[in-house]
Design a protein around this motif. Structure first.
Motif, PDB file in Angstrom:
ATOM      1  N   ASP A   6     -10.233  14.789  -2.927  1.00 23.22           N
ATOM      2  CA  ASP A   6     -10.311  14.148  -1.610  1.00 23.22           C
ATOM      3  C   ASP A   6     -11.233  14.930  -0.675  1.00 23.22           C
ATOM      4  O   ASP A   6     -11.907  15.873  -1.087  1.00 23.22           O
ATOM      5  CB  ASP A   6      -8.914  13.963  -0.997  1.00 23.22           C
ATOM      6  CG  ASP A   6      -8.194  15.280  -0.747  1.00 23.22           C
ATOM      7  OD1 ASP A   6      -8.769  16.343  -1.029  1.00 23.22           O
ATOM      8  OD2 ASP A   6      -7.048  15.239  -0.262  1.00 23.22           O
ATOM      9  N   LYS A   7     -11.268  14.548   0.575  1.00 23.88           N
ATOM     10  CA  LYS A   7     -12.181  15.159   1.550  1.00 23.88           C
ATOM     11  C   LYS A   7     -11.882  16.632   1.798  1.00 23.88           C
ATOM     12  O   LYS A   7     -12.749  17.396   2.190  1.00 23.88           O
ATOM     13  CB  LYS A   7     -12.095  14.394   2.875  1.00 23.88           C
ATOM     14  CG  LYS A   7     -12.566  12.965   2.758  1.00 23.88           C
ATOM     15  CD  LYS A   7     -12.289  12.191   4.015  1.00 23.88           C
ATOM     16  CE  LYS A   7     -12.626  10.727   3.810  1.00 23.88           C
ATOM     17  NZ  LYS A   7     -12.167   9.885   4.886  1.00 23.88           N
ATOM     18  N   ASN A   8     -10.626  17.044   1.556  1.00 23.07           N
ATOM     19  CA  ASN A   8     -10.236  18.441   1.768  1.00 23.07           C
ATOM     20  C   ASN A   8     -10.566  19.324   0.576  1.00 23.07           C
ATOM     21  O   ASN A   8     -10.333  20.524   0.611  1.00 23.07           O
ATOM     22  CB  ASN A   8      -8.737  18.524   2.054  1.00 23.07           C
ATOM     23  CG  ASN A   8      -8.346  17.697   3.262  1.00 23.07           C
ATOM     24  OD1 ASN A   8      -9.143  17.505   4.171  1.00 23.07           O
ATOM     25  ND2 ASN A   8      -7.124  17.193   3.252  1.00 23.07           N
TER      26      ASN A   8
ATOM     27  N   GLU B 227      -9.135  19.032  -2.438  1.00 23.98           N
ATOM     28  CA  GLU B 227      -7.968  19.153  -3.292  1.00 23.98           C
ATOM     29  C   GLU B 227      -7.869  17.953  -4.217  1.00 23.98           C
ATOM     30  O   GLU B 227      -8.286  16.853  -3.867  1.00 23.98           O
ATOM     31  CB  GLU B 227      -6.696  19.231  -2.445  1.00 23.98           C
ATOM     32  CG  GLU B 227      -6.647  20.411  -1.509  1.00 23.98           C
ATOM     33  CD  GLU B 227      -5.414  20.375  -0.621  1.00 23.98           C
ATOM     34  OE1 GLU B 227      -4.805  19.301  -0.489  1.00 23.98           O
ATOM     35  OE2 GLU B 227      -5.072  21.418  -0.067  1.00 23.98           O
TER      36      GLU B 227
ATOM     37  N   THR C 289      -5.996  14.907  -5.952  1.00 27.39           N
ATOM     38  CA  THR C 289      -4.970  14.014  -5.440  1.00 27.39           C
ATOM     39  C   THR C 289      -4.834  12.804  -6.333  1.00 27.39           C
ATOM     40  O   THR C 289      -5.729  12.499  -7.127  1.00 27.39           O
ATOM     41  CB  THR C 289      -5.299  13.566  -4.008  1.00 27.39           C
ATOM     42  OG1 THR C 289      -4.247  12.747  -3.515  1.00 27.39           O
ATOM     43  CG2 THR C 289      -6.593  12.785  -3.959  1.00 27.39           C
TER      44      THR C 289
ATOM     45  N   SER D  92      -5.529   8.477  -0.454  1.00 30.72           N
ATOM     46  CA  SER D  92      -5.106   9.714  -1.089  1.00 30.72           C
ATOM     47  C   SER D  92      -3.606   9.882  -0.864  1.00 30.72           C
ATOM     48  O   SER D  92      -3.141   9.853   0.266  1.00 30.72           O
ATOM     49  CB  SER D  92      -5.867  10.886  -0.471  1.00 30.72           C
ATOM     50  OG  SER D  92      -5.262  12.097  -0.819  1.00 30.72           O
TER      51      SER D  92
ATOM     52  N   LYS E 262      -1.903  12.549  -1.345  1.00 30.21           N
ATOM     53  CA  LYS E 262      -1.590  13.873  -0.832  1.00 30.21           C
ATOM     54  C   LYS E 262      -1.780  13.947   0.686  1.00 30.21           C
ATOM     55  O   LYS E 262      -0.938  14.450   1.399  1.00 30.21           O
ATOM     56  CB  LYS E 262      -2.480  14.919  -1.525  1.00 30.21           C
ATOM     57  CG  LYS E 262      -1.960  16.327  -1.422  1.00 30.21           C
ATOM     58  CD  LYS E 262      -2.785  17.284  -2.258  1.00 30.21           C
ATOM     59  CE  LYS E 262      -2.103  17.577  -3.567  1.00 30.21           C
ATOM     60  NZ  LYS E 262      -2.768  18.621  -4.330  1.00 30.21           N
ATOM     61  N   SER E 263      -2.910  13.411   1.170  1.00 32.46           N
ATOM     62  CA  SER E 263      -3.199  13.495   2.600  1.00 32.46           C
ATOM     63  C   SER E 263      -3.006  12.169   3.329  1.00 32.46           C
ATOM     64  O   SER E 263      -3.130  12.115   4.543  1.00 32.46           O
ATOM     65  CB  SER E 263      -4.646  13.968   2.809  1.00 32.46           C
ATOM     66  OG  SER E 263      -5.546  13.035   2.255  1.00 32.46           O
ATOM     67  N   ASN E 264      -2.734  11.088   2.591  1.00 26.71           N
ATOM     68  CA  ASN E 264      -2.517   9.754   3.149  1.00 26.71           C
ATOM     69  C   ASN E 264      -3.725   9.231   3.912  1.00 26.71           C
ATOM     70  O   ASN E 264      -3.603   8.446   4.833  1.00 26.71           O
ATOM     71  CB  ASN E 264      -1.264   9.726   4.025  1.00 26.71           C
ATOM     72  CG  ASN E 264      -0.632   8.352   4.065  1.00 26.71           C
ATOM     73  OD1 ASN E 264      -0.916   7.520   3.207  1.00 26.71           O
ATOM     74  ND2 ASN E 264       0.212   8.123   5.032  1.00 26.71           N
ATOM     75  N   GLU E 265      -4.944   9.689   3.544  1.00 24.46           N
ATOM     76  CA  GLU E 265      -6.165   9.224   4.172  1.00 24.46           C
ATOM     77  C   GLU E 265      -6.849   8.175   3.295  1.00 24.46           C
ATOM     78  O   GLU E 265      -6.762   8.229   2.078  1.00 24.46           O
ATOM     79  CB  GLU E 265      -7.151  10.384   4.365  1.00 24.46           C
ATOM     80  CG  GLU E 265      -6.684  11.436   5.329  1.00 24.46           C
ATOM     81  CD  GLU E 265      -7.658  12.591   5.433  1.00 24.46           C
ATOM     82  OE1 GLU E 265      -8.676  12.590   4.704  1.00 24.46           O
ATOM     83  OE2 GLU E 265      -7.404  13.509   6.227  1.00 24.46           O
TER      84      GLU E 265
END
Length: 103
Positions: free
Chosen positions: A75-77, A79, A81, A96, A98-101
């Motif tokens: 994902d954008k971070n 990590e 996912t 995602s 993990k981040s719900n984005e």
């Protein structure tokens, strides 16, 4: 035919196998085989006979497909996912877990 959650253009990390830990961009997804071709990962050497188009012939490097179960989306971070689907404004979008984005 199954629906895959990895699309061409996604950045993925290899999570199993000989190339574990390597990252790359998905060039092509082979739906019928549940495999994807990842740029710069799982390269093989293929011998090509001399032909009119390639009079020299020789050994060429080529990316081989990897099963999608061995890939994890990044994902954008940065990590890994898992991917889910939800509807926003009447459209189906990937997100995602993990981040719900939205991806």
């Amino acid at each position: 035919m199954t629906k895959l959650k990895i699309k061409s253009g996604d950045t993925v990390r290899i999570i199993a196998g000989e190339h574990k830990g390597q990252e790359g961009k998905v060039q092509k997804v082979l739906l019928d085989k549940n495999k994807a071709i990842v740029e710069g990962v799982n390269e093989i050497s293929k011998h090509e006979k001399p032909s009119a188009a390639n009079p020299q012939g020789g050994i060429k490097k080529k990316e081989a497909p990897i099963h999608v179960s061995n890939l994890a989306l990044i994902d954008k971070n940065g990590e890994t996912t898992r991917v889910g689907y939800k509807t926003e404004d009447g459209k189906k979008v990937r997100f995602s877990k993990k981040s719900n984005e939205v991806i």
